[in-house]
Design a protein around this motif. Structure first.
Motif, PDB file in Angstrom:
ATOM      1  N   LEU A   1      27.085   1.336  16.804  1.00 32.97           N
ATOM      2  CA  LEU A   1      26.182   0.792  15.599  1.00 32.97           C
ATOM      3  C   LEU A   1      24.836   0.995  16.151  1.00 32.97           C
ATOM      4  N   ALA A   2      24.439   0.762  17.322  1.00 32.60           N
ATOM      5  CA  ALA A   2      22.995   0.842  17.726  1.00 32.60           C
ATOM      6  C   ALA A   2      22.465   2.027  17.490  1.00 32.60           C
ATOM      7  N   SER A   3      22.958   3.062  17.278  1.00 32.20           N
ATOM      8  CA  SER A   3      22.467   4.323  16.922  1.00 32.20           C
ATOM      9  C   SER A   3      22.258   4.537  15.437  1.00 32.20           C
ATOM     10  N   LYS A   4      22.669   3.852  14.660  1.00 31.23           N
ATOM     11  CA  LYS A   4      22.536   3.755  13.081  1.00 31.23           C
ATOM     12  C   LYS A   4      21.134   3.097  12.466  1.00 31.23           C
ATOM     13  N   GLU A   5      20.184   3.146  13.239  1.00 33.07           N
ATOM     14  CA  GLU A   5      18.923   2.506  12.819  1.00 33.07           C
ATOM     15  C   GLU A   5      18.701   2.135  11.426  1.00 33.07           C
ATOM     16  N   GLU A   6      18.936   3.258  10.463  1.00 37.63           N
ATOM     17  CA  GLU A   6      18.622   3.050   9.419  1.00 37.63           C
ATOM     18  C   GLU A   6      19.384   1.772   8.472  1.00 37.63           C
ATOM     19  N   TRP A   7      20.417   1.332   9.213  1.00 36.92           N
ATOM     20  CA  TRP A   7      21.471   0.252   8.560  1.00 36.92           C
ATOM     21  C   TRP A   7      21.271  -0.835   9.548  1.00 36.92           C
ATOM     22  N   ASN A   8      20.213  -0.893  10.512  1.00 38.15           N
ATOM     23  CA  ASN A   8      19.909  -1.941  11.142  1.00 38.15           C
ATOM     24  C   ASN A   8      19.247  -3.054  10.686  1.00 38.15           C
ATOM     25  N   PHE A   9      19.772  -3.702   9.576  1.00 40.52           N
ATOM     26  CA  PHE A   9      19.104  -4.839   8.886  1.00 40.52           C
ATOM     27  C   PHE A   9      18.997  -6.173   9.490  1.00 40.52           C
ATOM     28  N   SER A  10      18.059  -6.979   9.430  1.00 38.02           N
ATOM     29  CA  SER A  10      18.012  -8.302   9.622  1.00 38.02           C
ATOM     30  C   SER A  10      19.013  -9.314   8.936  1.00 38.02           C
ATOM     31  N   LYS A  11      19.233 -10.411   9.317  1.00 34.77           N
ATOM     32  CA  LYS A  11      20.154 -11.114   8.374  1.00 34.77           C
ATOM     33  C   LYS A  11      19.430 -11.498   7.059  1.00 34.77           C
ATOM     34  N   ASP A  12      18.429 -11.816   6.875  1.00 31.73           N
ATOM     35  CA  ASP A  12      17.556 -11.899   5.667  1.00 31.73           C
ATOM     36  C   ASP A  12      17.850 -10.764   4.989  1.00 31.73           C
ATOM     37  N   GLU A  13      17.737  -9.476   5.369  1.00 35.11           N
ATOM     38  CA  GLU A  13      17.744  -8.115   4.736  1.00 35.11           C
ATOM     39  C   GLU A  13      18.878  -8.153   3.899  1.00 35.11           C
ATOM     40  N   TRP A  14      19.845  -8.435   4.988  1.00 35.77           N
ATOM     41  CA  TRP A  14      21.384  -8.154   4.489  1.00 35.77           C
ATOM     42  C   TRP A  14      21.711  -9.039   3.218  1.00 35.77           C
ATOM     43  N   LYS A  15      21.307 -10.347   3.478  1.00 37.31           N
ATOM     44  CA  LYS A  15      21.574 -11.527   2.367  1.00 37.31           C
ATOM     45  C   LYS A  15      20.672 -10.992   1.010  1.00 37.31           C
ATOM     46  N   ALA A  16      19.546 -10.425   1.098  1.00 30.12           N
ATOM     47  CA  ALA A  16      18.639 -10.180  -0.034  1.00 30.12           C
ATOM     48  C   ALA A  16      19.557  -8.772  -0.643  1.00 30.12           C
ATOM     49  N   ARG A  17      20.233  -7.929   0.382  1.00 33.43           N
ATOM     50  CA  ARG A  17      21.194  -6.820  -0.498  1.00 33.43           C
ATOM     51  C   ARG A  17      22.339  -7.133  -1.024  1.00 33.43           C
ATOM     52  N   LEU A  18      23.125  -8.295  -0.608  1.00 24.43           N
ATOM     53  CA  LEU A  18      24.445  -8.297  -1.117  1.00 24.43           C
ATOM     54  C   LEU A  18      24.705  -9.807  -1.608  1.00 24.43           C
ATOM     55  N   SER A  19      25.574  -9.746  -2.303  1.00 21.87           N
ATOM     56  CA  SER A  19      25.823 -11.162  -3.084  1.00 21.87           C
ATOM     57  C   SER A  19      26.285 -12.124  -1.869  1.00 21.87           C
ATOM     58  N   PRO A  20      26.342 -13.611  -1.957  1.00 20.54           N
ATOM     59  CA  PRO A  20      26.796 -14.242  -0.825  1.00 20.54           C
ATOM     60  C   PRO A  20      28.232 -14.052  -0.336  1.00 20.54           C
ATOM     61  N   GLU A  21      29.026 -13.695  -1.447  1.00 22.70           N
ATOM     62  CA  GLU A  21      30.456 -13.434  -1.007  1.00 22.70           C
ATOM     63  C   GLU A  21      30.774 -12.197  -0.444  1.00 22.70           C
ATOM     64  N   THR A  22      29.928 -11.267  -0.695  1.00 21.62           N
ATOM     65  CA  THR A  22      30.115 -10.039   0.060  1.00 21.62           C
ATOM     66  C   THR A  22      29.450  -9.946   1.442  1.00 21.62           C
ATOM     67  N   TYR A  23      28.387 -10.647   1.513  1.00 20.80           N
ATOM     68  CA  TYR A  23      27.703 -10.916   2.741  1.00 20.80           C
ATOM     69  C   TYR A  23      28.742 -11.723   3.787  1.00 20.80           C
ATOM     70  N   TYR A  24      29.358 -12.694   3.091  1.00 25.92           N
ATOM     71  CA  TYR A  24      30.379 -13.320   4.010  1.00 25.92           C
ATOM     72  C   TYR A  24      31.323 -12.538   4.646  1.00 25.92           C
ATOM     73  N   ILE A  25      31.921 -11.556   3.857  1.00 29.33           N
ATOM     74  CA  ILE A  25      33.049 -10.795   4.418  1.00 29.33           C
ATOM     75  C   ILE A  25      32.261  -9.676   5.213  1.00 29.33           C
ATOM     76  N   LEU A  26      31.313  -8.968   4.916  1.00 26.63           N
ATOM     77  CA  LEU A  26      30.740  -7.781   5.406  1.00 26.63           C
ATOM     78  C   LEU A  26      30.211  -8.267   6.694  1.00 26.63           C
ATOM     79  N   ARG A  27      29.181  -9.138   6.807  1.00 23.79           N
ATOM     80  CA  ARG A  27      28.299  -9.395   7.931  1.00 23.79           C
ATOM     81  C   ARG A  27      28.750 -10.703   8.750  1.00 23.79           C
ATOM     82  N   GLU A  28      29.773 -11.594   7.966  1.00 23.99           N
ATOM     83  CA  GLU A  28      30.147 -12.691   8.941  1.00 23.99           C
ATOM     84  C   GLU A  28      31.668 -12.696   9.215  1.00 23.99           C
ATOM     85  N   GLU A  29      32.273 -11.405   8.897  1.00 21.11           N
ATOM     86  CA  GLU A  29      33.657 -11.183   9.134  1.00 21.11           C
ATOM     87  C   GLU A  29      34.667 -12.111   8.684  1.00 21.11           C
ATOM     88  N   GLY A  30      34.205 -12.652   7.057  1.00 20.63           N
ATOM     89  CA  GLY A  30      35.173 -13.451   6.392  1.00 20.63           C
ATOM     90  C   GLY A  30      36.391 -12.797   5.635  1.00 20.63           C
TER      91      GLY A  30
END
Length: 164
Positions: free
Chosen positions: A33-62
């Protein structure tokens, strides 16, 4: 003294082997994952890109509620893409009704997912993530149909369907 060392060895060697089994998949996932720089967004950047529900699943392993995804009943030809980065993960010809309440597939598109061991329910499970953005998709089990015998049990909110 020898008895103490043999007991210590008896305890330490299996423990160290067990830890290698646990942490090796996580290290492999982290390095890929570290080699995929273009998808290495901060927590806030991911939150801006995704709905709260999708963020919970994709980024918090919900996990979403069973039978809550419209994709569970999707029957058209096409591909199921990662909701985080749009990478195709599954083909509709590998989808089946597992009866579990989540979209299920018996195989992924080659190279699209990476796995790691998950101990959230105490017993080890195999968790899988999008190989491009690292977004959590679900878990893979060994109770699926032939020819693989696998069941990729996916969160519907972690996917988007792209019809042919």
């Amino acid at each position: 003294m020898n008895q103490f060392l043999s007991r210590r060895t008896f305890i330490l060697i299996p423990t160290m082997s067990f830890l290698k089994i646990i942490f090796k998949p996580m290290q492999v996932l982290a390095s890929s994952l570290a080699s995929k720089e273009e998808w290495n967004f901060s927590k806030d950047e991911w939150k801006a890109r995704l709905s709260p529900e999708t963020y919970y699943i994709l980024r918090e392993e919900g996990t979403e509620r069973a039978f809550s995804s419209q994709l569970n009943n999707e029957k058209r030809k096409g591909n199921f893409h990662c909701a985080g980065c749009d990478l195709p993960l599954f083909s509709s010809d590998k989808k089946y009704d597992s009866g579990t309440g989540w979209p299920s597939f018996w195989d992924s598109i080659e190279g699209s997912v990476e796995t790691k061991v998950d101990f959230k329910l105490i017993v080890p499970r195999t968790e899988y993530h999008c190989s491009r953005c690292g977004g959590h998709q679900g878990h893979v089990f060994n109770d699926g149909p032939p020819p693989t015998g696998k069941r990729y049990c996916n969160n519907g909110l972690a996917l988007k369907f792209v019809p042919d």
